[in-house]
Scaffold this motif. Structure first.
Motif, PDB file in Angstrom:
ATOM      1  N   ASP A 182       0.841  -1.199   0.000  1.00  0.00           N
ATOM      2  CA  ASP A 182       0.000   0.000   0.000  1.00  0.00           C
ATOM      3  C   ASP A 182       0.872   1.243   0.000  1.00  0.00           C
ATOM      4  O   ASP A 182       1.799   1.367   0.815  1.00  0.00           O
ATOM      5  N   VAL A 183       0.538   2.183  -0.896  1.00  0.00           N
ATOM      6  CA  VAL A 183       1.276   3.441  -1.011  1.00  0.00           C
ATOM      7  C   VAL A 183       0.294   4.595  -0.843  1.00  0.00           C
ATOM      8  O   VAL A 183      -0.808   4.566  -1.389  1.00  0.00           O
ATOM      9  N   THR A 199       5.263   7.732  -9.730  1.00  0.00           N
ATOM     10  CA  THR A 199       5.039   6.734  -8.685  1.00  0.00           C
ATOM     11  C   THR A 199       3.634   6.156  -8.783  1.00  0.00           C
ATOM     12  O   THR A 199       3.415   4.956  -8.596  1.00  0.00           O
ATOM     13  N   LEU A 200       2.663   7.009  -9.085  1.00  0.00           N
ATOM     14  CA  LEU A 200       1.281   6.569  -9.243  1.00  0.00           C
ATOM     15  C   LEU A 200       1.159   5.534 -10.367  1.00  0.00           C
ATOM     16  O   LEU A 200       0.516   4.480 -10.210  1.00  0.00           O
ATOM     17  N   CYS A 228       2.731   2.212  -9.453  1.00  0.00           N
ATOM     18  CA  CYS A 228       1.873   1.395  -8.585  1.00  0.00           C
ATOM     19  C   CYS A 228       0.866   0.587  -9.394  1.00  0.00           C
ATOM     20  O   CYS A 228       0.551  -0.563  -9.056  1.00  0.00           O
ATOM     21  N   ARG A 264       0.018  -2.395  -6.945  1.00  0.00           N
ATOM     22  CA  ARG A 264      -0.011  -1.946  -5.558  1.00  0.00           C
ATOM     23  C   ARG A 264      -1.228  -1.060  -5.327  1.00  0.00           C
ATOM     24  O   ARG A 264      -1.608  -0.281  -6.192  1.00  0.00           O
ATOM     25  N   VAL A 310      -2.845   2.176  -4.080  1.00  0.00           N
ATOM     26  CA  VAL A 310      -2.274   3.510  -3.896  1.00  0.00           C
ATOM     27  C   VAL A 310      -3.389   4.514  -3.672  1.00  0.00           C
ATOM     28  O   VAL A 310      -4.441   4.458  -4.317  1.00  0.00           O
TER      29      VAL A 310
END
Length: 356
Positions: free
Chosen positions: A192-193, A208-209, A212, A217, A219
């Motif tokens: 989880d981010v 980064t988005l 993910c 992941r 996010v």
């Protein structure tokens, strides 16, 4: 030459011999400076002349500048890293900017990471009294494919350095994550981010988005702005979240939302973060990232500490970190010089006293 591939900015060079079956006894003489490490605070940044080929107005005061490197020049930028920009007309002005994806299409981003092109894109907020942003905003757009042999006479030129920054393994994508997990099996991979961005602090969060999504992941993006008109790429972010609703949650937080605004209102606060952020437990491993104006970043980090997050569970992208490092190192050298002078003066005084 192979560039990137794992999103970490690595470059591999394969050289073929002109004569295939000849065994070399050595690889020749090295050039001066070979195997020397130069500290970032002592080396001189090398600027490359690139050209602005497109400018898009995203909000009333934010533009997306797209620049192209000359043929044969590639400047890959890992996620979260920045480059310094400079305009030939204002050589004294130089400022770090974080490149952003050309658009928010995960497939396009994956292809760009695997094989970086020679174009870079920058989200720039143009301030009325901002010398650097005004200079960048005044650069002329030139889609002409023919390069001017004299960059100093080309009004579309923007000068760019190599990428600088800090590699944050737990926020990065690519083959290194599996290697990192194997090295430390006690540390579970990130599941989880949470990304907390204010204004143009969104720039390092966009790659980064998209990472993910590729890594599957979960996010959550908390995007803080003043009004609806201040949100860059709002529609694109909302579409991205809708198309990947099982992974992404995007929350816009407005400090001056109008009466018609039904989303979150206010500023970053302990209550808001406690309600919105994921918490590490036996089934999830959390990583947080923060970027925005200094006041926003400082307050958010204090709030994360107050909520019990560990230092290794969050990272702050700080645009002035490089300047701070430069100043601190310079001050350290001056302090060393002062101490050395003081020791020499003391020794001289002792000799004088002994002679008397």
């Amino acid at each position: 030459v192979k560039v990137g591939g794992s999103g970490c900015g690595k470059v591999s060079i394969e050289v073929q011999k002109a004569e295939a079956n000849v065994r070399w006894t050595n690889i020749g003489r090295t050039l001066p400076g070979n195997q020397e490490l130069i500290s970032i605070d002592t080396r001189q940044r090398l600027y490359h002349s690139c050209r602005l080929y497109r400018k898009q107005q995203l909000t009333h005061d934010i533009v997306l500048l797209s620049v192209q490197c000359p043929p044969g020049l590639y400047l890959p930028v890992p996620s979260g890293y920045h480059t310094f920009l400079r305009t030939p007309g204002a050589p004294a002005l130089s400022k770090p900017y974080t490149p952003v994806p050309e658009n928010l299409d995960p497939a396009v981003w994956a292809a760009e990471v695997a094989a970086p092109g020679n174009c870079l894109h920058y989200l720039v907020k143009v301030y009325p009294d901002g010398d650097m942003s005004q200079a960048l905003d005044s650069v002329t757009v030139s889609p002409d494919p023919i390069w001017n042999s004299d960059p100093s006479s080309d009004s579309s030129v923007v000068e760019i350095t190599l990428a600088e920054g800090e590699h944050v393994e737990r926020l990065s994508r690519g083959e290194d994550e599996e290697e990192m997990t194997q090295k430390n099996e006690e540390e579970p991979p990130v599941t989880d981010v949470a990304l907390l961005a204010a204004g143009t602090g969104i720039t390092p969060m966009l790659s980064t988005l998209l990472d993910c999504i590729i890594l599957k992941r979960r996010v959550r993006l908390l995007f803080f702005n003043k009004t609806e008109d201040d949100v860059p790429w709002r529609d694109e972010l909302d579409v991205l979240a809708a198309e990947n609703s099982d992974i992404i949650k995007v929350h816009h937080v407005l400090s001056s939302g109008g009466s018609a605004w039904s989303g979150l209102k206010g500023r970053v606060s302990l209550d808001l973060l406690e309600r919105m952020l994921p918490v590490a437990d036996g089934t999830r491993s959390v990583m947080l990232a923060v970027c925005g104006p200094t006041g926003f970043t400082d307050l958010t980090l204090k709030l994360l500490d107050g909520l019990g997050y560990l230092k290794e569970e969050y990272h702050a992208f700080v645009g002035t970190a490089v300047a701070t490092i430069l100043m601190t190192s310079a001050m350290h050298r001056r302090l060393q010089d002062s101490c050395s002078n003081l020791r020499n003066l003391t020794a001289a005084m002792n000799l004088s006293l002994a002679g008397a």
